[in-house]
Design a protein around this motif. Structure first.
Motif, mmCIF file in Angstrom:
data_model
loop_
_atom_site.group_PDB
_atom_site.id
_atom_site.type_symbol
_atom_site.label_atom_id
_atom_site.label_comp_id
_atom_site.label_asym_id
_atom_site.label_seq_id
_atom_site.Cartn_x
_atom_site.Cartn_y
_atom_site.Cartn_z
ATOM 1 N N LEU A 65 0.872 -1.165 0.000
ATOM 2 C CA LEU A 65 0.000 0.000 0.000
ATOM 3 C C LEU A 65 0.913 1.221 0.000
ATOM 4 O O LEU A 65 1.891 1.265 0.756
ATOM 5 C CB LEU A 65 -0.921 -0.001 1.218
ATOM 6 N N TRP A 66 0.616 2.215 -0.849
ATOM 7 C CA TRP A 66 1.503 3.348 -1.084
ATOM 8 C C TRP A 66 0.788 4.656 -0.779
ATOM 9 O O TRP A 66 -0.432 4.749 -0.871
ATOM 10 C CB TRP A 66 1.967 3.364 -2.545
ATOM 11 N N GLY B 233 3.721 17.116 0.247
ATOM 12 C CA GLY B 233 5.093 17.593 0.166
ATOM 13 C C GLY B 233 5.965 16.823 -0.789
ATOM 14 O O GLY B 233 7.074 17.241 -1.121
ATOM 15 N N GLU B 234 5.486 15.687 -1.272
ATOM 16 C CA GLU B 234 6.236 14.839 -2.199
ATOM 17 C C GLU B 234 5.609 14.806 -3.590
ATOM 18 O O GLU B 234 5.929 13.930 -4.387
ATOM 19 C CB GLU B 234 6.326 13.420 -1.639
ATOM 20 N N SER C 32 -2.899 1.086 -3.993
ATOM 21 C CA SER C 32 -2.261 -0.226 -3.865
ATOM 22 C C SER C 32 -0.958 -0.315 -4.635
ATOM 23 O O SER C 32 -0.122 -1.175 -4.341
ATOM 24 C CB SER C 32 -3.214 -1.326 -4.348
ATOM 25 N N GLU C 33 -0.780 0.540 -5.627
ATOM 26 C CA GLU C 33 0.471 0.616 -6.361
ATOM 27 C C GLU C 33 0.658 2.055 -6.820
ATOM 28 O O GLU C 33 -0.320 2.796 -6.982
ATOM 29 C CB GLU C 33 0.477 -0.323 -7.560
ATOM 30 N N PRO C 34 1.901 2.516 -7.014
ATOM 31 C CA PRO C 34 2.100 3.864 -7.529
ATOM 32 C C PRO C 34 1.370 4.041 -8.856
ATOM 33 O O PRO C 34 1.490 3.210 -9.755
ATOM 34 C CB PRO C 34 3.617 3.949 -7.713
ATOM 35 N N MET C 35 0.617 5.111 -8.981
ATOM 36 C CA MET C 35 -0.243 5.294 -10.151
ATOM 37 C C MET C 35 0.428 6.107 -11.249
ATOM 38 O O MET C 35 -0.139 6.254 -12.339
ATOM 39 C CB MET C 35 -1.558 5.933 -9.722
ATOM 40 N N GLY D 207 7.950 10.583 -5.410
ATOM 41 C CA GLY D 207 7.553 10.770 -4.026
ATOM 42 C C GLY D 207 6.692 9.677 -3.435
ATOM 43 O O GLY D 207 6.389 9.712 -2.236
ATOM 44 N N TRP D 208 6.280 8.696 -4.221
ATOM 45 C CA TRP D 208 5.470 7.607 -3.669
ATOM 46 C C TRP D 208 6.261 6.861 -2.595
ATOM 47 O O TRP D 208 7.409 6.486 -2.808
ATOM 48 C CB TRP D 208 5.067 6.631 -4.772
ATOM 49 N N ARG D 209 5.627 6.616 -1.462
ATOM 50 C CA ARG D 209 6.252 5.910 -0.339
ATOM 51 C C ARG D 209 5.423 4.688 0.040
ATOM 52 O O ARG D 209 4.219 4.787 0.246
ATOM 53 C CB ARG D 209 6.362 6.834 0.874
#
Length: 418
Positions: free
Chosen positions: A191-192, A197-198, A221-224, A229-231
């Motif tokens: 989960l992301w 700020g990112e 559920s995944e970087p789109m 900046g996805w964490r």
């Protein structure tokens, strides 16, 4: 596996079309792999939760497109379904609505007969479908009511589920008007979060203003897209979002009865497979990961007995026979609660605009001794692992303004994930 999406702007009402429809890995794009249902939830001007859902893939659902492009809200929850329990009906589609909250879940929780005994008839009266997800939400709702605080109720409910029931994954989103909770537990499924700020915004394009982008917390559920900046949430991390203020808690012990992929039925294991295009280490040349439902099922059935679906690749690097249903809760909004002042919820960690290096993660060692419930259900899952999924005949009904939809109804095992 099912896909989750949540977004909060902290107040400004925006449309979610970019992330749901237009982003490189939008929810509509992901629905080509998760075709058993889609839903979108939001909050009205009066603060009531509203949702539209249907047992139809998002990419072929005109209502999903219509609402994504036209409905303004400050808080959204959306879900695309890869079913492994319950029929393909509107009642089994996410998000669910109870007590002015929206809820969506990805994972597998077993021991549902035990879970039902923890609730009163009144608690269970909210449940209309057949999924583990809706039962978990009903129990979470009951604990929130008993404790008078949403964060404390979520923590208490998840703690008991983790201690007494077999669990593969309990990733979830809970939303109230202007507030959101996201849980990754344990490490099984990712989960992301994309923080303001990112680079977290409601969408791309024009300068801030009407329909322009505004800062937003985006959970998926995944970087789109390819923003750096996805964490990834850490295993066991409960992220609370109050407006645009993020706070992380780590209040959970390791699962007492963890389920492995080999404990799942064929259908359950296939529904939890990692999808193509998600972040993770590259596959070695000359090999191909079994990452979607059809490939996983094919691998199992071709072996004649059983096979282990490859586990999700984790990485800390960024990268219809049923009509749709819209519903609304009562027009009340939960009173603001100070996120940092939650009883019995240790380890609150305020999230700065830039996540700190080496953020701590919760331990996830499985217990050596599983309880009788876990053992019995795990054995039953293995015994049924050679059963194939039977698809029954489809039908058509009219929906919306003269549209005709068709969807097959599926006979799926009676316990497992949504």
């Amino acid at each position: 596996m099912c896909r989750l999406f949540g977004m909060s702007t902290g107040g400004p009402r925006v449309r979610a079309a970019h992330w749901l429809l237009d982003a490189p890995r939008s929810l509509r794009a992901q629905s080509h792999r998760m075709q058993h249902g889609a839903g979108l939830g939001w909050f009205s001007l009066g603060g009531e939760p509203v949702r539209d859902r249907a047992p139809l893939a998002a990419f072929e659902n005109a209502d999903f497109d219509l609402h994504a492009r036209n409905v303004p809200s400050h808080t959204f929850v959306s879900h695309v379904r890869d079913a492994s329990v319950g029929g393909l009906t509107v009642h089994n589609c996410h998000p669910f609505v109870m007590s002015d909250r929206l809820f969506a879940h990805n994972g597998v929780v077993k021991g549902l007969d035990v879970l039902r005994t923890w609730m009163t008839d009144v608690d269970r009266a909210h449940v209309a479908g057949e999924t583990d997800s809706e039962l978990v939400f009903a129990y979470v709702t009951a604990e929130i009511r008993r404790r008078g605080d949403t964060t404390a109720g979520i923590v208490e409910a998840v703690r008991r589920i983790a201690a007494e029931l077999p669990v593969f994954s309990l990733n979830l989103l809970v939303a109230e008007a202007g507030r959101m909770w996201a849980l990754r537990y344990p490490e099984s499924n990712e989960l992301w979060v994309l923080s303001p700020g990112e680079g977290g915004v409601s969408g791309p394009g024009r300068a801030a203003g009407t329909d322009g982008p505004v800062p937003a917390v985006v959970i998926a559920s995944e970087p789109m897209d390819d923003r750096p900046g996805w964490r990834p949430l850490q295993p066991g991390e409960l992220l609370t979002v109050d407006g645009l203020t993020e706070t992380s808690f780590f209040p959970f012990d390791p699962l007492r009865h963890p389920l492995r992929r080999s404990d799942l039925s064929i259908r359950e294991a296939a529904s939890q497979a990692t999808a193509p295009g998600t972040a993770g280490p590259p596959v070695a040349p000359g090999t191909r990961a079994l990452t979607d439902t059809s490939a996983a099922l094919s691998a199992v059935t071709s072996s004649g007995t059983s096979a282990t679906v490859p586990s999700a690749q984790a990485s800390s690097s960024a990268p219809s026979a049923a009509p749709s249903s819209a519903s609304s809760g009562a027009p009340s909004v939960a009173a603001p609660v100070a996120v940092g002042a939650v009883p019995a919820v240790p380890s609150a960690v305020p999230r700065p605009s830039v996540p700190p290096e080496g953020f701590p993660s919760a331990s996830a060692k499985p217990s050596d001794a599983a309880g009788s419930v876990a053992a019995a259900l795990s054995g039953a899952a293995r015994a049924g692992a050679v059963a194939s999924n039977a698809v029954l005949s489809g039908a058509t009904v009219s929906s919306g303004a003269g549209r005709v939809r068709a969807v097959a109804s599926a006979a799926i095992p009676a316990s497992g994930p949504a």
